[in-house]
Each structure stands twice: as C-alpha cells, then as structure tokens.
Design an enzyme around this catalytic site. Structure first.
Site, PDB file in Angstrom:
ATOM      1  N   ASN A   1       0.801  -1.227   0.000  1.00  0.00           N
ATOM      2  CA  ASN A   1       0.000   0.000   0.000  1.00  0.00           C
ATOM      3  C   ASN A   1       0.834   1.276   0.000  1.00  0.00           C
ATOM      4  OD1 ASN A   1       0.388  -1.323   2.662  1.00  0.00           O
ATOM      5  ND2 ASN A   1      -0.368   0.616   3.454  1.00  0.00           N
TER       6      ASN A   1
ATOM      7  N   CYS B   1       1.598   6.895   8.442  1.00  0.00           N
ATOM      8  CA  CYS B   1       1.876   7.295   9.818  1.00  0.00           C
ATOM      9  C   CYS B   1       0.736   6.897  10.719  1.00  0.00           C
ATOM     10  CB  CYS B   1       2.041   8.803   9.911  1.00  0.00           C
ATOM     11  SG  CYS B   1       3.540   9.374   9.161  1.00  0.00           S
TER      12      CYS B   1
HETATM   13  N1  PMP Z   1      -4.518  -4.167   3.956  1.00  0.00           N
HETATM   14  C1  PMP Z   1      -4.052  -3.182   3.164  1.00  0.00           C
HETATM   15  C2  PMP Z   1      -2.882  -3.462   2.280  1.00  0.00           C
HETATM   16  C3  PMP Z   1      -4.650  -1.925   3.173  1.00  0.00           C
HETATM   17  O1  PMP Z   1      -4.164  -0.956   2.390  1.00  0.00           O
HETATM   18  C4  PMP Z   1      -5.762  -1.704   4.017  1.00  0.00           C
HETATM   19  C5  PMP Z   1      -6.431  -0.364   4.063  1.00  0.00           C
HETATM   20  N2  PMP Z   1      -5.582   0.700   4.384  1.00  0.00           N
HETATM   21  C6  PMP Z   1      -6.212  -2.765   4.822  1.00  0.00           C
HETATM   22  C7  PMP Z   1      -5.570  -3.970   4.756  1.00  0.00           C
HETATM   23  C8  PMP Z   1      -7.387  -2.599   5.745  1.00  0.00           C
HETATM   24  O2  PMP Z   1      -8.579  -2.614   5.023  1.00  0.00           O
HETATM   25  P1  PMP Z   1      -9.952  -2.128   5.672  1.00  0.00           P
HETATM   26  O3  PMP Z   1      -9.929  -0.642   5.644  1.00  0.00           O
HETATM   27  O4  PMP Z   1     -10.999  -2.694   4.760  1.00  0.00           O
HETATM   28  O5  PMP Z   1     -10.037  -2.723   7.031  1.00  0.00           O
END
Ligand code: PMP
Length: 366
Positions: free
Chosen positions: A147, A314
């Site tokens: 991400n 962060c």
């Molecule tokens: N895994 C990754 C790689 C993410 O980017 C995110 C969201 N930031 C999540 C898990 C969590 O997902 P959710 O917001 O649906 O709980």
C-alpha cells in the site's frame, strides 16, 4: 478537488451508490428470513460472491466481512484454534499492513515465531519467502501489492513453491491493493483478504476468499450466518455496492502506466527527487522530495485542492517503518509522498500536481 490518494480510499462510484441505495429502498429483507424478501436479499449475496470469485479467478468461497482488517484477523487470530498441530512458525514480510502485522505479533506473544522478510534484502523475493518455509511453518502471510509503494509480489509463485516445500503450510494474501489492479496471474492463495473501499465500493464491507477444501474457525460467534463462519446479518446493501464496484472497475493497466511515466518524467525535471517505488503496480508512485518534509508538502498541495498521502503511512505521528523494508533511508522516508491513481485520474491532474510540487520545492526546500 484532485484526489490522488486512492490507496487510502476511493470515492464510491455511482454504480456502487445506486446499487446500495436500490437495495436499501427496495430489497431490505434479512437474507436469513424464509420469506420472499429474505430470498431476494440472499440472491444479492450469491450474485456478489460469483462476481468477486470471477474477478479473482480462483476456486473457493467468499465470506463477507466488515473489511480487510477483519479478514486478516480472521485468518491469523484463529490459527491456534484451527491449525494447532501444524507448527508455530509464520513466514511473513516486513511490509505488511498493521491489520496483518499486529495480529501476527499477537500470536508471537502466545508462543508463535514470525520470520519477517524485506524485499530490499533479496533479488528474488518470492524465492526467499519460499525458502523460509520449513516443516514447522503453519502460515505464509504476504501482501499482493504494498500500500505504500505499490510493490508487487507474485503470490502465485509463492503459493506453488510453498506447497512443494510443505503442503500443510497455508498461504494468506492481503489482496486489498491488488484487487482489480494487479495481474490476476500473480494471485494464488488459500486465503485472500479484500476490501471494497479501495475499488470505489463503500467503506465497511470486505471479503475473505477461502480456497476449496481449506478450513478456518470463525472469529465471531453468534447467529451462524455464512455457514456458521461469520456470524452477523450480512450487509446486503454494502455487498450490492461491492459487486457493482467490481463490475464497474475498468482495466486500467495501460492508463496507469501512462500516468505513472508522465509523473516520473515531470518529477525528473526537479533536482533531489528519488523514486521509492520499484517492481510496482503503476497506480501507486512513492517518491521523496529532498529537503521538504512529507507533511509540509502534503498540506501545501492540499491548499491547491490536491490530495496525496505522506509516503510513509503514519500512525499517531510514528512512521510505519515499511519504507525501510524497501531500503529507503529515514531521511527519504521523512520526505516521502505517495500518489495513487484511480480510473478517474487524468493527465491534467498529474500536470497540476507536478506544477505544485515544483512550487513547493521552491518555497520550502532547505
Ligand atoms: N490491507 C491493506 C494493504 C490496506 O491498504 C488496508 C487499508 N488501508 C487494509 C488492509 C485494511 O482494510 P480495511 O480498511 O478494509 O479494514
């Protein structure tokens, strides 16, 4: 607004909003009810599962959850119940999202050990993950697309190699950032976590894919919905929106590649820019602007209606440390910016962003 923070969340698409609203108005039955209203609601679940499975290209079941955080927790936190005789070692990476990394740390407090591999340390990262698996390895947990940088892991290669080394080892993939964006041939797993709000669905709905023949214990106990594996009345409206978003997400492979090279080209005109993304899906670009702290640049861009993210996720002012797994220095992590595209992003958005970054450098560079 020029919204370039699509890895954080996305604007729900009209298709998702309309599907959710339509179900709220006209199809509000409880899928567990035996009457027609219940049966109609249940159809929404069935269709959505089919669509999501089709998009994944994998054989198995879909369980709806509140999001990927719940999906990740379900797989990891229930390991001691479901697979207590399969060993106590977890092979994972140093780039996981906290919703996988923290549950793994919790298991380590209960006697499990975790090996956390960093992409910076290996030419062939997938092979390194495979090589770390031994007879005591109960789980391999790797994300499909990172991400923060967009780093793409070939989880199909990992899956095949892991099963050859230890057929009992389960492979879990956090597929949140790859779903609808990364090449499906790079996905294979026993478990895949998904989230609707990263693909223009609505927040608060996600899914856990479970491959055919793979068992897991529920995280939540209650009314026994979803084959007793995820209790709680299904969020039919959000699920309808999730399905609509999957159907509406276009193939943006070429579009993202073009936007990405345009941005790289514009950035190359400035001095002191380093690109932190490599081997990445092109919808995410992470770069550092030497001498300008992330937050300063982020808020400067915000003044002209451009929304990006600080490149190092962060939490309460503390860096996640994920960029270090890619060999990015602390100094560069401090000035990292993450730009993430959507099917709605235009070249004009990128030109505007580049122009403002240039102005930001002039104004703030120390
Ligand atoms: N895994 C990754 C790689 C993410 O980017 C995110 C969201 N930031 C999540 C898990 C969590 O997902 P959710 O917001 O649906 O709980």
């Amino acid at each position: 607004m020029i919204y370039l923070d699509n890895a954080a969340t996305t604007r729900p698409c009209d298709e998702a909003i309309n599907a959710a609203a339509e179900n709220m108005r006209n199809n509000f039955g409880n899928p567990s009810s035996l009457h027609k209203a219940g049966i109609e609601a249940e159809k929404v679940l069935k269709n959505a599962k089919k669509t999501i499975l089709g998009k994944l290209g994998l054989e198995g079941e879909i369980y709806f959850t509140s999001g990927a955080t719940e999906s990740n927790n379900t797989v990891i936190m229930t390991l001691p119940k479901t697979y207590k005789h399969n060993g106590k070692k977890i092979v994972t990476t140093a780039m996981e999202h906290p919703s996988a990394a923290v549950p793994i740390d919790k298991l380590c407090e209960q006697g499990y050990t975790a090996v956390k591999l960093a992409p910076k340390d290996y030419d062939n990262f997938e092979q390194a993950v495979i090589n770390a698996v031994d007879k005591d390895t109960v789980l391999v947990s790797v994300m499909w697309v990172n991400n923060e940088t967009g780093y793409l892991t070939d989880t199909a290669k990992i899956y095949n190699g892991v099963k050859r080394r230890n057929p009992k080892t389960l492979v879990h993939v956090d597929g949140v950032q790859g779903f609808c964006k990364a090449p499906p041939r790079t996905l294979k797993a026993d478990f895949v976590s998904l989230s609707a709000h990263k693909i223009h669905g609505i927040k608060g709905i996600g899914a856990l894919f479970v491959a055919k023949g793979v068992r897991f214990e529920p995280l939540l106990y209650g009314g026994g919905q979803q084959k007793n594996l995820r209790s709680g009345t299904e969020a039919v409206d959000l699920i309808a929106g999730f399905e609509a978003a999957v159907k509406a997400y276009p193939d943006c492979t070429e579009k993202y590649a073009a936007l990405n090279s345009l941005l790289c080209e514009r950035l190359s005109a400035f001095e002191g820019i380093s690109i932190n993304s490599f081997n990445n899906t092109k919808n995410i670009l992470n770069f550092s602007v030497r001498g300008v702290r992330s937050e300063i640049m982020l808020h400067f861009l915000e003044e002209s209606g451009i929304y990006v993210s600080s490149g190092s996720a962060c939490s309460k002012g503390k860096q996640s440390g994920v960029l270090a797994a890619f060999g990015i220095s602390d100094e560069n992590a401090d000035s990292a910016i993450r730009v993430s595209f959507s099917p709605y992003t235009t070249e004009a958005d990128i030109e505007a962003l580049a122009e403002q970054i240039g102005k930001g450098i002039e104004r703030f560079r120390r």
